[in-house]
Every structure is written in C-alpha cells, then in structure tokens.
Design a protein around this motif. Structure first.
Motif, PDB file in Angstrom:
ATOM      1  N   ASP A  65     -22.047  31.846  22.113  1.00 34.61           N
ATOM      2  CA  ASP A  65     -23.151  32.318  22.951  1.00 34.61           C
ATOM      3  C   ASP A  65     -23.273  31.500  24.228  1.00 34.61           C
ATOM      4  O   ASP A  65     -23.516  32.045  25.319  1.00 34.61           O
ATOM      5  CB  ASP A  65     -24.473  32.262  22.178  1.00 34.61           C
ATOM      6  N   ARG A  66     -23.124  30.198  24.107  1.00 36.29           N
ATOM      7  CA  ARG A  66     -23.246  29.351  25.291  1.00 36.29           C
ATOM      8  C   ARG A  66     -22.056  29.562  26.235  1.00 36.29           C
ATOM      9  O   ARG A  66     -22.226  29.541  27.456  1.00 36.29           O
ATOM     10  CB  ARG A  66     -23.362  27.881  24.874  1.00 36.29           C
ATOM     11  N   PHE A  67     -20.879  29.788  25.676  1.00 37.07           N
ATOM     12  CA  PHE A  67     -19.725  30.075  26.533  1.00 37.07           C
ATOM     13  C   PHE A  67     -19.928  31.389  27.280  1.00 37.07           C
ATOM     14  O   PHE A  67     -19.593  31.499  28.460  1.00 37.07           O
ATOM     15  CB  PHE A  67     -18.430  30.131  25.721  1.00 37.07           C
ATOM     16  N   TRP A  68     -20.510  32.390  26.614  1.00 34.42           N
ATOM     17  CA  TRP A  68     -20.774  33.663  27.278  1.00 34.42           C
ATOM     18  C   TRP A  68     -21.789  33.469  28.405  1.00 34.42           C
ATOM     19  O   TRP A  68     -21.674  34.075  29.465  1.00 34.42           O
ATOM     20  CB  TRP A  68     -21.258  34.698  26.271  1.00 34.42           C
ATOM     21  N   THR A  69     -22.779  32.604  28.189  1.00 32.77           N
ATOM     22  CA  THR A  69     -23.713  32.273  29.264  1.00 32.77           C
ATOM     23  C   THR A  69     -22.970  31.673  30.444  1.00 32.77           C
ATOM     24  O   THR A  69     -23.263  31.980  31.607  1.00 32.77           O
ATOM     25  CB  THR A  69     -24.795  31.304  28.765  1.00 32.77           C
ATOM     26  N   TYR A  70     -21.995  30.822  30.164  1.00 29.45           N
ATOM     27  CA  TYR A  70     -21.162  30.237  31.216  1.00 29.45           C
ATOM     28  C   TYR A  70     -20.413  31.326  31.990  1.00 29.45           C
ATOM     29  O   TYR A  70     -20.364  31.303  33.233  1.00 29.45           O
ATOM     30  CB  TYR A  70     -20.187  29.241  30.603  1.00 29.45           C
ATOM     31  N   ILE A  71     -19.853  32.305  31.281  1.00 35.10           N
ATOM     32  CA  ILE A  71     -19.154  33.412  31.934  1.00 35.10           C
ATOM     33  C   ILE A  71     -20.110  34.173  32.854  1.00 35.10           C
ATOM     34  O   ILE A  71     -19.794  34.487  34.008  1.00 35.10           O
ATOM     35  CB  ILE A  71     -18.552  34.363  30.887  1.00 35.10           C
ATOM     36  N   LEU A  72     -21.303  34.469  32.342  1.00 34.16           N
ATOM     37  CA  LEU A  72     -22.275  35.251  33.121  1.00 34.16           C
ATOM     38  C   LEU A  72     -22.774  34.478  34.336  1.00 34.16           C
ATOM     39  O   LEU A  72     -22.879  35.045  35.440  1.00 34.16           O
ATOM     40  CB  LEU A  72     -23.452  35.657  32.240  1.00 34.16           C
ATOM     41  N   THR A  73     -23.107  33.221  34.162  1.00 33.89           N
ATOM     42  CA  THR A  73     -23.623  32.448  35.295  1.00 33.89           C
ATOM     43  C   THR A  73     -22.531  32.172  36.320  1.00 33.89           C
ATOM     44  O   THR A  73     -22.809  32.073  37.520  1.00 33.89           O
ATOM     45  CB  THR A  73     -24.276  31.135  34.828  1.00 33.89           C
ATOM     46  N   SER A  74     -21.290  32.077  35.863  1.00 36.00           N
ATOM     47  CA  SER A  74     -20.175  31.944  36.812  1.00 36.00           C
ATOM     48  C   SER A  74     -20.044  33.199  37.661  1.00 36.00           C
ATOM     49  O   SER A  74     -19.800  33.124  38.869  1.00 36.00           O
ATOM     50  CB  SER A  74     -18.868  31.676  36.056  1.00 36.00           C
ATOM     51  N   ALA A  75     -20.207  34.374  37.031  1.00 41.37           N
ATOM     52  CA  ALA A  75     -20.163  35.631  37.786  1.00 41.37           C
ATOM     53  C   ALA A  75     -21.322  35.729  38.767  1.00 41.37           C
ATOM     54  O   ALA A  75     -21.158  36.158  39.916  1.00 41.37           O
ATOM     55  CB  ALA A  75     -20.183  36.817  36.815  1.00 41.37           C
ATOM     56  N   GLU A  76     -22.509  35.318  38.334  1.00 38.65           N
ATOM     57  CA  GLU A  76     -23.696  35.370  39.188  1.00 38.65           C
ATOM     58  C   GLU A  76     -23.559  34.437  40.391  1.00 38.65           C
ATOM     59  O   GLU A  76     -24.059  34.735  41.491  1.00 38.65           O
ATOM     60  CB  GLU A  76     -24.933  34.988  38.373  1.00 38.65           C
ATOM     61  N   ARG A  77     -22.888  33.344  40.206  1.00 38.69           N
ATOM     62  CA  ARG A  77     -22.752  32.357  41.273  1.00 38.69           C
ATOM     63  C   ARG A  77     -21.923  32.891  42.443  1.00 38.69           C
ATOM     64  O   ARG A  77     -22.109  32.464  43.590  1.00 38.69           O
ATOM     65  CB  ARG A  77     -22.109  31.096  40.697  1.00 38.69           C
ATOM     66  N   ILE A  78     -21.033  33.847  42.177  1.00 44.38           N
ATOM     67  CA  ILE A  78     -20.138  34.322  43.237  1.00 44.38           C
ATOM     68  C   ILE A  78     -20.911  34.959  44.392  1.00 44.38           C
ATOM     69  O   ILE A  78     -20.797  34.507  45.537  1.00 44.38           O
ATOM     70  CB  ILE A  78     -19.061  35.268  42.667  1.00 44.38           C
ATOM     71  N   PRO A  79     -21.735  36.012  44.157  1.00 41.43           N
ATOM     72  CA  PRO A  79     -22.478  36.576  45.283  1.00 41.43           C
ATOM     73  C   PRO A  79     -23.660  35.723  45.721  1.00 41.43           C
ATOM     74  O   PRO A  79     -24.098  35.793  46.870  1.00 41.43           O
ATOM     75  CB  PRO A  79     -22.960  37.929  44.746  1.00 41.43           C
ATOM     76  N   ARG A  80     -24.166  34.891  44.812  1.00 41.42           N
ATOM     77  CA  ARG A  80     -25.369  34.126  45.127  1.00 41.42           C
ATOM     78  C   ARG A  80     -25.036  32.872  45.933  1.00 41.42           C
ATOM     79  O   ARG A  80     -25.808  32.478  46.815  1.00 41.42           O
ATOM     80  CB  ARG A  80     -26.087  33.732  43.832  1.00 41.42           C
ATOM     81  N   GLU A  81     -23.897  32.242  45.675  1.00 41.53           N
ATOM     82  CA  GLU A  81     -23.568  30.974  46.332  1.00 41.53           C
ATOM     83  C   GLU A  81     -22.180  30.940  46.955  1.00 41.53           C
ATOM     84  O   GLU A  81     -22.023  30.542  48.113  1.00 41.53           O
ATOM     85  CB  GLU A  81     -23.677  29.825  45.322  1.00 41.53           C
ATOM     86  N   VAL A  82     -21.166  31.338  46.179  1.00 40.34           N
ATOM     87  CA  VAL A  82     -19.784  31.112  46.602  1.00 40.34           C
ATOM     88  C   VAL A  82     -19.431  31.910  47.857  1.00 40.34           C
ATOM     89  O   VAL A  82     -18.941  31.355  48.849  1.00 40.34           O
ATOM     90  CB  VAL A  82     -18.808  31.433  45.451  1.00 40.34           C
TER      91      VAL A  82
ATOM     92  N   ASP B  71     -19.255  46.500  36.356  1.00 46.72           N
ATOM     93  CA  ASP B  71     -20.518  47.239  36.266  1.00 46.72           C
ATOM     94  C   ASP B  71     -21.639  46.601  37.077  1.00 46.72           C
ATOM     95  O   ASP B  71     -22.472  47.310  37.649  1.00 46.72           O
ATOM     96  CB  ASP B  71     -20.971  47.335  34.810  1.00 46.72           C
ATOM     97  N   TYR B  72     -21.668  45.251  37.106  1.00 46.97           N
ATOM     98  CA  TYR B  72     -22.832  44.570  37.661  1.00 46.97           C
ATOM     99  C   TYR B  72     -22.518  43.680  38.871  1.00 46.97           C
ATOM    100  O   TYR B  72     -23.443  43.239  39.559  1.00 46.97           O
ATOM    101  CB  TYR B  72     -23.506  43.734  36.571  1.00 46.97           C
ATOM    102  N   TYR B  73     -21.240  43.436  39.137  1.00 42.25           N
ATOM    103  CA  TYR B  73     -20.820  42.691  40.326  1.00 42.25           C
ATOM    104  C   TYR B  73     -19.671  43.450  40.998  1.00 42.25           C
ATOM    105  O   TYR B  73     -18.578  42.915  41.176  1.00 42.25           O
ATOM    106  CB  TYR B  73     -20.391  41.270  39.937  1.00 42.25           C
TER     107      TYR B  73
END
Length: 268
Positions: free
Chosen positions: A128-145, A190-192
């Motif tokens: 579950d925590r690794f999946w959170t890492y996957i999701l937050t890594s994806a979120e970081r791309i449009p938000r920061e990277v 679907d989401y990014y």
C-alpha cells in the motif's frame, strides 16, 4: 502532448473551458491545474472531442477526491516521493528517478526494470505504501517537475521523456511486477493524460516479443505512437534526443553526477 494548439483547436479549448465552468468542474486553485496546457492535454487524449474530454476530466476530478479513501492532495501531503524513510531501499529494488532534461527541455524520467525485485521491495515497504509512492510520483510531474523544467527552458515544456531500461530484465521479473505496472500505466493514461511526450524502451531482451504482446494492450494509441523500442543498439537513437552531458554514463552519456553521489541522486 501536441504542439501549441492551432487556431481551430484554440476555439475548441475555449469551448471546453466554458463547458467545464458551466458544469462546475473547474475552479481557481484546483490542484489538477486550470491552465490551457492542462486542459489541452485532456482534449488531445480524446481527439478534441469536448464531451469525451469533459467526461475524462470529471472522472479525474472524482478520482483525485477519492483515491485511497483520502484523495490525491492528502496523499501528496503524507508522502514526499523524493524524501521518505525507505527511499534508498525502494530505489534499490525499483529504480526510477528524474535526471536532467532532453534537448527540448523535457525532464528525463528513467526507470530500470531490470533491477526490479518485488519480494525484496516488499520486505522494505508495504504494497500500500509503495502504491502511494507511485501515485505521488505521478502527481509530482504536473505539479512540480514540468513547471520547474518549463521555467528553466523559458517555454511550456510539453511533458516528460520516459526511458525504460530493460537490461537484465527477465520474464520472472515481468510477471512479478505486471500488476503494478499495468495499474500505473492506467493511472497515467486516465488521470495524467499526455504526460509522456516521448517514450523509449532500451535494452529490450529477446523475450520482449512476448512481453510486448501483453504490454501494448495496456497502452492507449496515443502512447504507442510516442514509443520506440530498441535493443542494445539504442545509443544513437537516444542521443538524437538527449545531449551526452545530460545522459548518465551507463546509458551512453558522459554524466556521472559526481557532486551528488551518482546520477540517481541528481537534484531536479
């Protein structure tokens, strides 16, 4: 991600924005992004069909509010994907990171599937925590990277350049990680949407024909159009897009990131 929308697409973009406003699907400050570039990504993912893009947007907004029972904004508060206690161990068993940019100013995202070891990974971090890492890594791309890369490039960068290195990759590793990779690709599409502007697979093994027959089922046609698959003779193709000084030495470049203790610890 397409180039800047042409005049006809600009008209569609304006109509799309008005349509989202009428349906109360977009608001100032939404962390999904409310700029033209973000809206154009959703339009492009649905061939500039406003109704289809609006449904994709609505589904994405719902997912962002409900994923993992708390929503993506809360997950992003809970985990910084570049700085969490298990980071070095996770990188050892599923190496993925950003490293400098290509010639267009797009951030390089490098993933080494040949180093993936799921049993060892899950001795380090829970699924579950690794999946959170996957999701937050994806979120970081449009938000920061991408915003940081765009600022440095002095223009809107149209996404990331994704490099998947299959050196040493086996069928056993593929079956271990298949479910996670499939779900991650689905979340991305679907989401990014349209985040990878270029997608290069290198060091594809002889067994890749079978792997590819499974992998391509997960990918949207727009994603497949951006992909190149190379064996060990990938260097010429890669250097067409990335300068030697920006490419890690073990991918055919000259960069060693000596100041950072190696290229995987390069600071974006």
């Amino acid at each position: 991600m397409p180039p800047t929308p042409n005049q006809e697409q600009q008209v569609v973009l304006a109509h799309f924005r008005a349509h989202l406003e009428e349906r109360d699907l977009i608001h100032d400050g939404d962390t999904i992004g409310t700029d033209d570039w973000t809206l154009t990504r959703f339009l492009h993912a649905r061939q500039f069909d406003v109704e289809a893009a609006a449904k994709m947007w609505a589904d994405c907004q719902h997912w962002r509010k409900t994923v993992c029972g708390v929503g993506i904004d809360e997950l992003y508060e809970q985990m910084n994907p570049t700085d969490f206690p298990e980071r070095r161990e996770v990188f050892q068993y599923w190496p993925m990171w950003f490293h400098k940019t290509d010639k267009e100013g797009r951030p390089l995202s490098i993933q080494r599937y040949g180093k993936v070891d799921i049993p060892a990974l899950y001795n380090t971090i829970t699924p579950d925590r690794f999946w959170t890492y996957i999701l937050t890594s994806a979120e970081r791309i449009p938000r920061e990277v991408v915003p940081v890369a765009s600022k440095r490039a002095g223009k809107q960068v149209d996404g990331i350049f994704l490099i998947i290195d299959l050196k040493g990759y086996s069928l056993g590793q593929f079956w271990q990680m298949k479910g996670i990779a499939r779900d991650a690709f689905q979340v991305s599409q679907d989401y990014y949407p349209e985040m990878p502007a270029k997608f290069l697979i290198v060091n594809a093994p002889t067994t890749f024909t079978m792997i590819w027959s499974v992998l391509k089922r997960w990918l949207a046609p727009q994603t497949l159009e951006k992909m190149d698959v190379c064996g060990s003779d990938y260097k010429k193709v890669l250097l067409e897009h990335v300068s030697e000084e920006n490419l890690p030495e073990d991918l055919g470049g000259t960069c060693q990131c000596e100041d950072f203790g190696g290229c995987i610890w390069w600071k974006e």
